[in-house]
Scaffold this active site. Sequence first.
Site, PDB file in Angstrom:
ATOM      1  N   CYS A 100      11.332  -1.927   1.879  1.00 25.40           N
ATOM      2  CA  CYS A 100      10.679  -2.017   3.188  1.00 25.40           C
ATOM      3  C   CYS A 100      11.530  -2.830   4.166  1.00 25.40           C
ATOM      4  O   CYS A 100      12.600  -2.401   4.549  1.00 25.40           O
ATOM      5  CB  CYS A 100       9.259  -2.576   3.018  1.00 25.40           C
ATOM      6  SG  CYS A 100       8.217  -2.288   4.448  1.00 25.40           S
TER       7      CYS A 100
ATOM      8  N   HIS B 146       6.766   0.722  -1.503  1.00 23.45           N
ATOM      9  CA  HIS B 146       6.742  -0.524  -2.281  1.00 23.45           C
ATOM     10  C   HIS B 146       6.529  -0.268  -3.771  1.00 23.45           C
ATOM     11  O   HIS B 146       5.381  -0.328  -4.239  1.00 23.45           O
ATOM     12  CB  HIS B 146       5.603  -1.410  -1.775  1.00 23.45           C
ATOM     13  CG  HIS B 146       5.870  -2.021  -0.442  1.00 23.45           C
ATOM     14  ND1 HIS B 146       6.535  -3.214  -0.286  1.00 23.45           N
ATOM     15  CD2 HIS B 146       5.570  -1.599   0.809  1.00 23.45           C
ATOM     16  CE1 HIS B 146       6.636  -3.510   0.999  1.00 23.45           C
ATOM     17  NE2 HIS B 146       6.057  -2.544   1.696  1.00 23.45           N
TER      18      HIS B 146
ATOM     19  N   GLU C  49       7.119  -2.297  -6.124  1.00 24.04           N
ATOM     20  CA  GLU C  49       6.646  -3.543  -6.758  1.00 24.04           C
ATOM     21  C   GLU C  49       5.126  -3.691  -6.656  1.00 24.04           C
ATOM     22  O   GLU C  49       4.527  -4.487  -7.365  1.00 24.04           O
ATOM     23  CB  GLU C  49       7.377  -4.754  -6.153  1.00 24.04           C
ATOM     24  CG  GLU C  49       6.823  -5.316  -4.857  1.00 24.04           C
ATOM     25  CD  GLU C  49       7.130  -4.477  -3.615  1.00 24.04           C
ATOM     26  OE1 GLU C  49       7.546  -3.306  -3.755  1.00 24.04           O
ATOM     27  OE2 GLU C  49       6.918  -4.993  -2.494  1.00 24.04           O
TER      28      GLU C  49
END
Lengths: 236, 80
Positions: A85, A202, A204
């Site tokens: 990002c 994302h 994660e």
Amino acid sequence: MNFSVLQFPASNCDQDAVHAVRHFGHSARLVWHKDAALGDTDCVIVPGGFSYGDYLRCGAIARFSPVMQAVKQFADNGGLVLGICNGFQVLTEAGLLPGALIRNRDLQFHCENIFLKTATNDSPFTSQIPVGKILRVPIAHGEGCYFADEETLAKLKANNQILWQYCDATGNLTDTANPNGALQNIAGICNEKRNVAGLMPHPERACEPLLGSDDGKWIFESIFAALKNKTVAAAA
Amino acid sequence: MKAKIIITPKKAVLDPQGKTVQTALEHMGYTGVTGVHIGKYIEIDLAPGTDKAAAEKALNDAAHKLLSNPVIEDYRLEIE
């Protein structure tokens, strides 16, 4: 494996990245933007957020922080660097990845789950993603529309540098599945040497079923596998 | 002394803000608007007596490295 997760003023996905790495049994620590050295590091994650308030342009100021000089050197020596990002925006501003990220075409901030198609398994960031697997991961950005001039785009394609593209649930690269207007539905790319990658989604935030999806794990598993191979190669 | 830097999106780059404002202008009845491009304007104060040529060189360098992103933006520099 030792992961360094950078921390700029207004980074806000740094803790998530550290959590994801530790969740998979590896070590991760935060590296402050004023630090000029990374220390013992196998992989650098440039996390999401709004580094330096996104002043001037997203990632424009972060690029000049002392830690980014160390990251540049680390990348030049072949170290693995992943920008997520805002981290992707920082890496393009730093010239470590080609192109730029501009305002979403509908001017809206998009916070939703999207689908990702992996364009190639030939990279340290995608090698373990099962062929044909569509990843469901979240996005949260206002300036994620990938842009590059025609020449750069042709080069990205010729070198297989496009890693992920926005698609629908069955893997079609449609315009409606494109949340921000990115050229060619591009969600993530790597550099020519294939050791630096960036993506707007994302992974994660999608590493445990509790979070609604654990598809992001495939990207981390790919990095772990690449680092393991590297260690084996170095020992041989 | 003052330096003025005007930054605009490159022609090939999608400018959704410009497009939205153009549509709004058309809706308001302003005719003949063929394009709107939204960029940035930066004013930099320079110490009195600064050498203009040297300042121009330094600011071009700064505009290229930091103030604008050459991948997506053009800039114009004026010193007065």
